[in-house]
Design an enzyme around this catalytic site. Structure first.
Site, mmCIF file in Angstrom:
data_model
loop_
_atom_site.group_PDB
_atom_site.id
_atom_site.type_symbol
_atom_site.label_atom_id
_atom_site.label_comp_id
_atom_site.label_asym_id
_atom_site.label_seq_id
_atom_site.Cartn_x
_atom_site.Cartn_y
_atom_site.Cartn_z
ATOM 1 N N HIS A 177 -2.165 7.681 7.255
ATOM 2 C CA HIS A 177 -1.419 8.382 6.333
ATOM 3 C C HIS A 177 -1.981 9.646 6.017
ATOM 4 O O HIS A 177 -1.489 10.888 5.923
ATOM 5 C CB HIS A 177 -0.696 7.580 5.424
ATOM 6 N N GLY B 283 0.793 -1.139 0.074
ATOM 7 C CA GLY B 283 -0.049 0.249 -0.033
ATOM 8 C C GLY B 283 0.882 1.164 -0.053
ATOM 9 O O GLY B 283 2.028 1.152 0.425
ATOM 10 N N GLN C 134 3.381 9.578 0.994
ATOM 11 C CA GLN C 134 4.694 8.963 1.041
ATOM 12 C C GLN C 134 5.433 9.385 -0.253
ATOM 13 O O GLN C 134 6.519 8.694 -0.269
ATOM 14 C CB GLN C 134 4.354 7.428 1.187
ATOM 15 N N CYS D 80 6.206 -0.040 7.588
ATOM 16 C CA CYS D 80 5.898 1.259 6.670
ATOM 17 C C CYS D 80 6.981 1.461 5.800
ATOM 18 O O CYS D 80 8.081 1.570 6.187
ATOM 19 C CB CYS D 80 5.521 2.597 7.510
ATOM 20 N N LEU D 81 6.786 1.849 4.477
ATOM 21 C CA LEU D 81 7.480 2.213 3.669
ATOM 22 C C LEU D 81 8.378 3.473 4.118
ATOM 23 O O LEU D 81 9.601 3.790 3.624
ATOM 24 C CB LEU D 81 7.201 2.377 2.142
ATOM 25 N N HIS E 283 -4.354 1.489 7.790
ATOM 26 C CA HIS E 283 -2.880 2.128 7.747
ATOM 27 C C HIS E 283 -2.730 3.204 6.822
ATOM 28 O O HIS E 283 -2.247 4.197 7.258
ATOM 29 C CB HIS E 283 -1.724 0.816 7.574
ATOM 30 N N GLU E 284 -3.439 2.907 5.664
ATOM 31 C CA GLU E 284 -3.272 3.988 4.483
ATOM 32 C C GLU E 284 -4.331 5.229 5.018
ATOM 33 O O GLU E 284 -3.903 6.264 4.677
ATOM 34 C CB GLU E 284 -3.736 3.640 3.124
#
Length: 179
Positions: free
Chosen positions: A150, A56, A61, A104-105, A146-147
């Site tokens: 963000h 995702g 990000q 997380c990226l 999670h997304e």
């Protein structure tokens, strides 16, 4: 068989913002223009997510404080869920609260047991402005939550407490990508 393009093929890989970048803490702006620029952004997001081997990715990000995310994520039964949501709203998060590994990226290489509901429903729009409703369970529900975090300027570490949070923040401070 449907003949449609593979998401991200036309996109370009963009740098991923990491912990410490202000954009990650900025609530996302609503998208009002559903034109070619938005379509390019979504393609870039897919390309970036695949290049980073994520499941995702939120617009934040890649430095864009807009309410958009993409996903290519399995659920607990290994069913693949692929898509994007523009101006998403988390309308339901319920079921059992489970603590599971979450990374997380934007915090590369780090992970912590994070509590999330095992069911989530997100409503929003496609890049064409069509309404969409995405329902997920298990791992995919975790991804949706999670997304959405963000897009509100949140990170999974905000859901951690005590020792778990301190450990991840210490690891982040020592990470080679840390500012």
């Amino acid at each position: 068989m449907r003949h449609r393009s593979i998401p991200g093929v036309k996109g370009r890989v963009r740098p991923i913002t990491v912990l410490g970048d202000r954009v990650l803490r900025t609530p996302g702006a609503e998208v009002t223009d559903f034109g070619p620029e938005l379509a390019r952004l979504v393609e870039d997001m897919f390309a970036t997510m695949y290049a980073a081997q994520g499941v995702g990715l939120a617009a934040h990000q890649i430095g864009e404080a807009l309410r958009v995310f993409v996903y290519d994520c399995p659920d607990d039964e290994e069913v693949r869920h692929l898509g994007h949501v523009v101006n998403p709203r988390l309308v339901e998060a319920d079921g059992v609260v489970l603590r599971g590994p979450e990374g997380c990226l934007s915090l590369p290489g780090l992970e912590a047991g994070t509590e999330r509901y095992d069911r989530a429903v997100v409503e929003g729009f496609t890049v064409d402005g069509e309404p969409v409703r995405v329902e997920g369970t298990g791992w995919f529900a975790r991804c949706l939550q999670h997304e959405c975090d963000h897009l509100d300027g949140g990170l999974y570490v905000d859901r951690l407490g005590g020792r778990r949070r301190r450990r991840v923040m210490r690891q982040a401070a020592r990470a080679p990508w840390s500012r």
